[in-house]
Design a protein around this motif. Structure first.
Motif, short mmCIF file in Angstrom:
data_model
loop_
_atom_site.label_atom_id
_atom_site.label_comp_id
_atom_site.label_asym_id
_atom_site.label_seq_id
_atom_site.Cartn_x
_atom_site.Cartn_y
_atom_site.Cartn_z
N ILE A 78 -6.09 -8.31 -9.05
CA ILE A 78 -6.11 -6.89 -9.39
C ILE A 78 -4.70 -6.34 -9.21
N GLY A 79 -4.12 -5.78 -10.27
CA GLY A 79 -2.76 -5.24 -10.17
C GLY A 79 -2.69 -4.04 -9.26
N SER A 80 -3.60 -3.08 -9.46
CA SER A 80 -3.63 -1.89 -8.60
C SER A 80 -5.07 -1.43 -8.40
N LEU A 81 -5.35 -0.99 -7.20
CA LEU A 81 -6.66 -0.44 -6.83
C LEU A 81 -6.41 0.88 -6.14
N GLU A 82 -6.94 1.97 -6.71
CA GLU A 82 -6.68 3.31 -6.19
C GLU A 82 -7.93 3.89 -5.53
N ILE A 83 -7.75 4.43 -4.33
CA ILE A 83 -8.80 5.16 -3.63
C ILE A 83 -8.18 6.49 -3.21
N PRO A 131 -23.59 0.96 -7.72
CA PRO A 131 -22.15 0.79 -7.56
C PRO A 131 -21.67 -0.58 -8.04
N ARG A 132 -20.45 -0.63 -8.56
CA ARG A 132 -19.96 -1.82 -9.26
C ARG A 132 -19.27 -2.83 -8.35
N GLY A 133 -19.19 -2.52 -7.06
CA GLY A 133 -18.54 -3.47 -6.18
C GLY A 133 -18.55 -3.01 -4.74
N VAL A 134 -17.77 -3.71 -3.91
CA VAL A 134 -17.72 -3.46 -2.47
C VAL A 134 -16.27 -3.49 -2.01
N LEU A 135 -15.86 -2.50 -1.24
CA LEU A 135 -14.54 -2.50 -0.62
C LEU A 135 -14.65 -3.19 0.74
N GLY A 136 -13.95 -4.33 0.88
CA GLY A 136 -14.00 -5.09 2.13
C GLY A 136 -12.86 -4.73 3.06
N MET A 137 -12.96 -5.18 4.29
CA MET A 137 -12.02 -4.76 5.33
C MET A 137 -10.61 -5.33 5.20
N PRO A 138 -10.38 -6.50 4.59
CA PRO A 138 -8.98 -6.94 4.43
C PRO A 138 -8.11 -5.96 3.66
N LEU A 139 -8.73 -5.12 2.85
CA LEU A 139 -7.98 -4.11 2.09
C LEU A 139 -7.25 -3.15 3.03
N VAL A 143 -17.65 5.30 -2.51
CA VAL A 143 -16.48 6.10 -2.90
C VAL A 143 -16.05 5.72 -4.31
N ASP A 144 -15.23 6.59 -4.91
CA ASP A 144 -14.70 6.33 -6.26
C ASP A 144 -13.44 5.48 -6.17
N VAL A 145 -13.34 4.51 -7.08
CA VAL A 145 -12.23 3.57 -7.10
C VAL A 145 -11.72 3.43 -8.54
N LYS A 146 -10.40 3.37 -8.70
CA LYS A 146 -9.81 3.03 -9.99
C LYS A 146 -9.17 1.65 -9.90
N ILE A 147 -9.35 0.87 -10.95
CA ILE A 147 -8.79 -0.48 -10.99
C ILE A 147 -7.88 -0.61 -12.20
N ASN A 148 -6.63 -0.94 -11.93
CA ASN A 148 -5.62 -1.05 -13.01
C ASN A 148 -5.62 0.20 -13.89
N VAL A 180 0.86 -1.19 0.00
CA VAL A 180 0.00 0.00 0.00
C VAL A 180 0.89 1.23 0.00
N ALA A 181 0.63 2.15 -0.93
CA ALA A 181 1.37 3.41 -0.98
C ALA A 181 0.39 4.56 -0.78
N ILE A 182 0.71 5.45 0.16
CA ILE A 182 -0.12 6.61 0.45
C ILE A 182 0.73 7.86 0.31
N SER A 183 0.24 8.84 -0.43
CA SER A 183 0.96 10.11 -0.56
C SER A 183 0.75 10.90 0.73
N GLY A 184 1.79 10.96 1.57
CA GLY A 184 1.67 11.59 2.87
C GLY A 184 1.27 10.57 3.91
N THR A 185 0.86 11.06 5.07
CA THR A 185 0.47 10.15 6.15
C THR A 185 -0.98 9.70 6.03
N GLU A 186 -1.79 10.45 5.28
CA GLU A 186 -3.18 10.04 5.10
C GLU A 186 -3.76 10.70 3.85
#
Length: 409
Positions: free
Chosen positions: A118-123, A147-155, A61-66, A41-47
């Motif tokens: 999934i190679g990359s998932l962006e939020i 909405p096209r899917g669900v973000l689960g907690m293991p993420l 929320v909006d999500v990008k996939i690959n 997981v890469a985050i720009s900044g601390t949050e």
């Protein structure tokens, strides 16, 4: 029996709920669920903060996939895996990694689904690499355009995740919560299916409730509790709901006892009973007044409730803040009466509707009395003038009406 406003306006519909999705793995080497955590997981900044919308009272929320999208995804603390519509997985040509079984708590292996790589998932500013998503045909419970899917907690297992209802955003960051204090920072426990179990006191009895942002309901009990709880009157049928496992009738009642979560007291709340639940469940109607921060590494959840978002605390705005809203918007009239903003439907299937006082929640956003849920939003034009109104319908959609420039209060 008198039916409360909560039931008449929210529950006389079929509620399509994500419903505490559980993923069972065919390969025990993968861990507790098929929703494997991302490899990086890469985050720009601390949050990073991301705007949050609602569909059917569930966070989106909006999500990008690959690199493609954005796509609308539900955010569900009751989901043990990240889920995609089968059509979306096919559109993105995601590689597969075998099958798995998913379901709801009453039938954890009721559905066969596909594991997708999934190679990359962006939020927002957070990028999750090498993610496993679970895909299946969700068309039986979600209509086209949902909405096209669900973000689960293991993420988010190694991160801090904040679902901030009052500010309409989620925040993904690094770090950890302070130790549990039993007041606003709660030590949660995992149920046998890995869900977040929150200790509650119902009357004098200690209970554990599943935290489920994917549920549009409030405080929901399994049906067998209808004979166990102290109620003001016999439960009545108030609607139907669906989980990933099936549909069942919802019964509603008012609790005679108070409910306590840490330092927060809920006096004799409206509750529901649902046959597909195994555990007590807390959803939107109960948690929407909070900013929830989940720390999975330390199994803690913080509940922050601004005074202005507390049910029963928020007061109607002063006349000076609301005069500019007065006018006619399609079939609805907004007026200012005795210091309160008042909404009235001028026509409809039942004729002229009752006058309903509105309570200010935030700038240009109002709720009904005894609720923290925003149901009326005013729309402004290029010069900050009020040009229209959005009203949340029982189906969870926003109905937009332009302001009649010829009519004012």
């Amino acid at each position: 029996m008198k039916i409360t406003r909560y039931f008449t306006q929210i529950l006389f519909i079929i509620i399509l709920s994500v419903g505490s999705l559980i993923a069972q793995n065919n390969d025990p080497g993968h861990g507790r669920s098929s929703g494997d955590k991302p490899k990086n997981v890469a985050i720009s900044g601390t949050e990073t903060a991301i705007a949050m919308d609602f569909v059917g009272r569930k966070p989106v929320v909006d999500v990008k996939i690959n690199g493609k999208g954005p796509f609308k995804f539900f955010l569900d603390t009751g989901a043990g895996a990240t889920v995609l519509d089968q059509k979306l997985a096919d559109e993105l040509q995601l590689p597969t990694d075998g099958n798995t079984k998913i379901g709801d708590p009453s039938d954890p292996q009721g559905i066969t689904a596909v594991r997708n790589k999934i190679g990359s998932l962006e939020i927002g500013g957070a990028v999750f690499s090498d993610v496993i998503g679970i895909s299946w045909d969700r068309s039986t419970i979600y209509k086209e355009g949902s909405p096209r899917g669900v973000l689960g907690m293991p993420l988010f297992v190694d991160l801090l995740l904040t679902v901030d209802y009052p500010k309409g955003r989620i925040v993904i960051g690094k770090g950890s919560l302070p130790p549990a204090n039993g007041r606003n920072v709660i030590q949660y426990q995992h149920s046998e299916m890995g869900l977040f179990g929150i200790p509650l006191k119902v009357g004098q009895e200690d209970m554990v409730a599943t935290l489920d942002t994917g549920s549009p309901g409030g405080l929901s009990f399994p049906s067998q509790y209808m004979e166990k709880l102290s109620l003001e009157a016999k439960p009545i049928e108030v609607g139907k709901a669906r989980t990933v496992g099936g549909e069942a009738i919802i019964y509603g009642a008012k609790l005679k006892d108070n409910v306590k979560l840490g330092d927060y007291l809920f006096e004799k709340p409206d509750i529901t009973f649902f046959g597909r639940l195994v555990h007590l469940n807390i959803g939107y109607g109960f948690v929407s007044q909070f900013a929830l921060t989940v720390d999975q590494k330390n199994e803690r959840i913080r509940f922050d409730r601004p005074v202005s978002s507390a049910i029963g605390v928020t007061k109607p705005s002063a006349v000076g803040d609301t005069n500019e809203y007065a006018g006619t918007y399609g079939v609805r009239r907004i007026s200012v009466e005795a210091g309160s903003l008042v909404l009235q439907r001028l026509s409809g299937p039942q004729g002229v509707g009752p006058k309903i006082n509105l309570v200010k929640v935030s700038v240009d956003a109002f709720a009904l009395p005894d609720s923290a849920e925003v149901r009326v939003k005013f729309v402004r034009g290029d010069h900050a003038e009020i040009t229209g109104i959005k009203v949340l319908t029982p189906s969870g959609d926003w109905e937009l009406s332009a302001r009649d420039k010829q009519t004012s209060n």
